[in-house]
Write an enzyme that holds these catalytic residues in place. Structure first.
Site, PDB file in Angstrom:
ATOM      1  NE  ARG A 265       3.054  -5.654   0.465  1.00  0.00           N
ATOM      2  CZ  ARG A 265       2.369  -5.552   1.615  1.00  0.00           C
ATOM      3  NH1 ARG A 265       1.398  -4.650   1.722  1.00  0.00           N
ATOM      4  NH2 ARG A 265       2.649  -6.338   2.639  1.00  0.00           N
TER       5      ARG A 265
ATOM      6  CE  LYS B 246       1.907 -10.827   0.252  1.00  0.00           C
ATOM      7  NZ  LYS B 246       3.376 -11.032   0.333  1.00  0.00           N
TER       8      LYS B 246
ATOM      9  CG  HIS C  27      10.259  -5.470  -2.607  1.00  0.00           C
ATOM     10  ND1 HIS C  27       8.943  -5.309  -2.239  1.00  0.00           N
ATOM     11  CD2 HIS C  27      10.800  -6.301  -1.675  1.00  0.00           C
ATOM     12  CE1 HIS C  27       8.689  -6.015  -1.159  1.00  0.00           C
ATOM     13  NE2 HIS C  27       9.810  -6.615  -0.784  1.00  0.00           N
TER      14      HIS C  27
ATOM     15  NE  ARG D 256       7.101  -3.912   1.404  1.00  0.00           N
ATOM     16  CZ  ARG D 256       6.036  -3.648   2.157  1.00  0.00           C
ATOM     17  NH1 ARG D 256       5.496  -2.441   2.131  1.00  0.00           N
ATOM     18  NH2 ARG D 256       5.507  -4.581   2.937  1.00  0.00           N
TER      19      ARG D 256
ATOM     20  CG  HIS E 139       4.944  -7.173   7.023  1.00  0.00           C
ATOM     21  ND1 HIS E 139       4.767  -7.847   5.834  1.00  0.00           N
ATOM     22  CD2 HIS E 139       6.136  -6.523   6.902  1.00  0.00           C
ATOM     23  CE1 HIS E 139       5.794  -7.616   5.038  1.00  0.00           C
ATOM     24  NE2 HIS E 139       6.636  -6.815   5.652  1.00  0.00           N
TER      25      HIS E 139
ATOM     26  CE1 TYR F 211      13.410  -4.692   5.128  1.00  0.00           C
ATOM     27  CE2 TYR F 211      11.321  -5.241   6.160  1.00  0.00           C
ATOM     28  CZ  TYR F 211      12.080  -5.051   5.026  1.00  0.00           C
ATOM     29  OH  TYR F 211      11.514  -5.216   3.781  1.00  0.00           O
TER      30      TYR F 211
END
Length: 302
Positions: free
Chosen positions: A155, A178, A244, A247, A270, A279
């Protein structure tokens, strides 16, 4: 208690829990709420006031639906704190619906466009529009940023938080991703080479300095990276590639090149496979070839 005093108390509690970039975004939300309501008693703010504020954002500003959705979350965070700390009613939870927004489709950048902006790192443009090869001091930095982002899916906020000591020559250490989760991101040979070229030219670098810094050795932020990419896209004559989007590009190419969804989940930081499945659906993985490689019946000659 005045709204300004309540916000001061909120920040005293949260200043070490909220990252710098996130804190700046929260502050902007609170400033807009303060401008809309004035410095009223926080106990007097009602759910209707919040609904009017969100309606104002939707009708009288240029904010996107997604941004207004994010505003709702920031305000809810404040009232969750106020409910616990000040003993006042939560005016949002269960009373103010979350604004709806349409999720953007995943739009990875074509790898040929990525190549073009990397080549554009080492060029500048004269007033007569003739390009020439330059010795821009930030060219190697910009090239390293792009290659690293598309090689590991980091990120942009995580990239800007990296220190020199977070890179050991083989992998990056994201200390606070995150959800305040850390992880290690291994890099391929090309990304390591780009970082070597960039860091080798940085004189007197210290372990506690930002890995990617401005010309004045200040920490970069998402705006710095975004503007850099926008300039390079204009110069390379390609559609806009924001951080992004790189990414997304990493995620799709990772799957197409043989990575599996569980590995991708860990690389992206994640906690679930929910986003990863999007994805997978987009990656257009050749299932027939995958079956030929991994068929259990064939492997065991059943």
């Amino acid at each position: 208690m005045r709204l300004s005093d309540a916000l001061e108390g909120y920040w005293l509690d949260k200043e070490f829990q909220i990252k710098e970039g996130t804190a700046a975004r929260y502050s902007y939300v609170f400033d807009r709420l303060y401008d809309f309501l004035d410095d009223v008693d926080v106990e007097d703010i009602t759910s209707q006031d919040i609904k009017k504020f969100l309606r104002y954002l939707r009708t009288d500003t240029d904010l996107s639906d997604r941004s207004i959705f994010d505003y709702h979350g920031v305000l809810s965070s404040f009232w969750s704190w106020a409910e616990k700390e000040l003993g006042i009613a939560h005016v949002i939870k269960g009373k103010v619906d979350k604004p709806k927004f349409t999720k953007r489709q995943i739009d990875p950048a074509p790898m040929e466009d990525v190549r073009k902006i990397i080549r554009a790192c080492a060029t500048a443009e004269r007033k007569n529009k003739r390009k020439y090869t330059s010795r821009r001091p930030m060219a190697k930095r910009d090239k390293a940023i792009i290659i690293v982002m598309v090689d590991c899916g980091i990120r942009v906020s995580e990239l800007c938080d990296l220190m020199v000591d977070d890179y050991n020559g083989k992998r990056l250490h994201v200390q606070r991703g995150k959800g305040d989760k850390g992880r290690f991101l291994p890099l391929g040979t090309r990304a390591r080479r780009a970082l070597w070229r960039y860091l080798a030219d940085r004189q007197n670098k210290l372990p506690e300095e930002p890995l990617f810094c401005t010309r004045g050795r200040e920490r970069m932020n998402r705006n710095n990276v975004g503007k850099m990419l926008k300039r390079l896209c204009t110069q390379a004559k390609v559609s806009h590639i924001h951080p992004h989007r790189l990414r997304h590009t990493f995620a799709i190419e990772f799957l197409r090149n043989g990575g599996n969804p569980f590995e991708l989940r860990d690389m992206l930081g994640h906690t679930t496979l929910t986003m990863v499945t999007n994805y997978v659906a987009l990656a257009d993985v050749d299932l027939e070839n995958a079956q030929q490689r991994a068929s259990p019946a064939d492997k065991w000659s059943l």
